[in-house]
Scaffold this motif. Structure first.
Motif, PDB file in Angstrom:
ATOM      1  N   HIS A 102     -84.057 -68.667  13.078  1.00  0.00           N
ATOM      2  CA  HIS A 102     -83.520 -67.758  14.101  1.00  0.00           C
ATOM      3  C   HIS A 102     -82.587 -68.480  15.061  1.00  0.00           C
ATOM      4  N   HIS A 103     -82.535 -69.807  14.977  1.00  0.00           N
ATOM      5  CA  HIS A 103     -81.605 -70.566  15.821  1.00  0.00           C
ATOM      6  C   HIS A 103     -80.183 -70.549  15.266  1.00  0.00           C
ATOM      7  N   GLN A 159     -76.819 -69.164  14.794  1.00  0.00           N
ATOM      8  CA  GLN A 159     -76.192 -68.276  15.762  1.00  0.00           C
ATOM      9  C   GLN A 159     -75.712 -66.952  15.199  1.00  0.00           C
ATOM     10  N   GLU A 186     -88.052 -69.995  26.392  1.00  0.00           N
ATOM     11  CA  GLU A 186     -87.436 -69.093  25.423  1.00  0.00           C
ATOM     12  C   GLU A 186     -86.955 -67.816  26.108  1.00  0.00           C
ATOM     13  N   ASP A 203     -83.728 -68.318  27.692  1.00  0.00           N
ATOM     14  CA  ASP A 203     -82.588 -68.267  26.786  1.00  0.00           C
ATOM     15  C   ASP A 203     -82.272 -66.836  26.375  1.00  0.00           C
ATOM     16  N   VAL A 221     -79.598 -69.266  21.779  1.00  0.00           N
ATOM     17  CA  VAL A 221     -80.073 -69.811  20.501  1.00  0.00           C
ATOM     18  C   VAL A 221     -81.353 -69.147  20.018  1.00  0.00           C
ATOM     19  N   GLU A 222     -82.113 -68.516  20.918  1.00  0.00           N
ATOM     20  CA  GLU A 222     -83.350 -67.844  20.510  1.00  0.00           C
ATOM     21  C   GLU A 222     -83.014 -66.423  20.047  1.00  0.00           C
TER      22      GLU A 222
END
Length: 361
Positions: free
Chosen positions: A212-213, A215, A287, A290, A300-301
């Motif tokens: 999931h990081h 993009q 998280e 983010d 990124v999350e």
């Protein structure tokens, strides 16, 4: 506690509908008021949750981060203790790894010279546990295991080598660890093939809370197509079930509240000290920071919901297979490992699927 029912949270949801460019001066004042009221009562679980949300929302509106660490010092615990809590007490991490490790050990044991490609190997803790489990596996055929670890953070890779060395010390087979400090989305088929040993009889890929990081959706599709073309036997994919890829701020806010609200409620059920509970929540607050605090360009999350991962796997030629397994346990600290789903496993809390665990071939 029902986080969705609080007055402050109702106000925050209303503010989220106008984020980031339509907030009035009165809106910004309301956001600040909720923030400072929450900071004054961080011992209260509801206030701590509101704090994590308002901190991120204020960052999104101002582009800067608040400096309030002095208020949080009483919740600091040693890093090694935080790691122990995540792995041993926090059921999502524990049950998810127990599930995927069991599946991978069963599959790897069928080969003599398998390859385990760990995407986002981190500190190598999970791989070390797989090696130890494989060492104890009855009737295992493994003679030589190659571990290919891909990880963007160099410090983590150094620790991974130490943990894998520890995990393989008593193994009845040889272990070779090949690591690359890189992002998986930057690989081509040729560069990925170059990491593989000349001889092997099966490649298995593991990605635990890592993909999931990536993009962009197009990059995710390319990575899945790359793994399929590489000829892996299976991909073990573990991911949270929440759509934080969503660009609309209000919808992303609601998804964030639902997902992390459940995580915070899980933490409240643990038989640990209140300080340790707060420390775990603040770990996940990074998280939230983010998801709600950073701009679209740098977030990124970007989690997918379960159906989004299913669609991506199908689009790239994978088939979801319910690999049967015997698990040592399926319940931990109020959370269950659901084993009766038709095409995946899942961790479930209060009837809600929190993490999705796929075996894709």
């Amino acid at each position: 506690m029902d986080f969705l029912a609080t007055t402050a949270l109702t106000s925050l949801h209303d503010l989220a509908s106008r984020m980031p460019h339509s907030l009035t001066e009165a809106d910004n004042q309301t956001l600040s008021d909720i923030y400072f009221e929450s900071v004054e009562d961080l011992e209260n679980p509801e206030s701590l949750f509101n704090y994590t949300l308002t901190k991120a929302m204020r960052k999104h509106t101002t582009g800067t981060q608040s400096q309030e660490h002095i208020y949080l010092q009483r919740f600091e615990i040693p890093q090694i203790r935080l790691f122990e809590l995540l792995i041993q007490q926090f059921p999502l991490a524990n049950l998810s790894q127990h599930c995927t490790n069991t599946l991978l050990i069963d599959a790897l044991a069928q080969h003599t010279h398998p390859v385990l490609m760990d995407i986002g190997i981190g500190t190598g803790f999970q791989v070390a546990n797989i090696i130890e489990g494989l060492s104890k596996k009855e009737n295992s055929n493994v003679k030589h295991l190659t571990v290919v670890g891909i990880e963007p953070f160099a410090d983590a890779v150094t620790t991974a080598h130490e943990n894998v060395k520890r995990g393989s010390a008593q193994a009845p087979f040889t272990v070779e660890l090949v690591t690359e400090v890189a992002f998986i989305e930057n690989y081509t088929l040729e560069t990925l093939q170059a990491l593989l040993p000349a001889q092997h009889d099966g490649i298995y890929a593991n990605a635990s809370f890592a993909l999931h990081h990536i993009q962009h959706a197009s990059q995710r599709k390319t990575v899945f197509e790359l793994l399929k073309t590489l000829g892996i036997k299976a991909l073990a994919l573990s991911e949270p079930n929440s759509n934080h890829y969503e660009p609309n701020y209000q919808r992303r806010f609601q998804n964030c509240v639902n997902h992390y609200g459940a995580l915070f409620r899980i933490i409240d059920t643990l038989d640990i000290t209140n300080t340790e509970k707060a420390a775990l929540k603040l770990f996940f607050s990074r998280e939230i920071d983010d998801v709600l605090g950073n701009s679209e360009e740098v977030r990124v999350e970007k989690h997918y919901a379960t159906e989004q991962w299913e669609q991506l796997l199908t689009e790239t030629g994978f088939q979801l297979e319910k690999r049967e397994a015997q698990f040592q346990y399926t319940h931990l600290n109020g959370t269950d490992l659901q084993t009766d789903l038709p095409n995946r496993y899942a961790t479930v809390f209060e009837g809600e699927e929190i993490t999705s665990l796929f075996w894709a071939v």
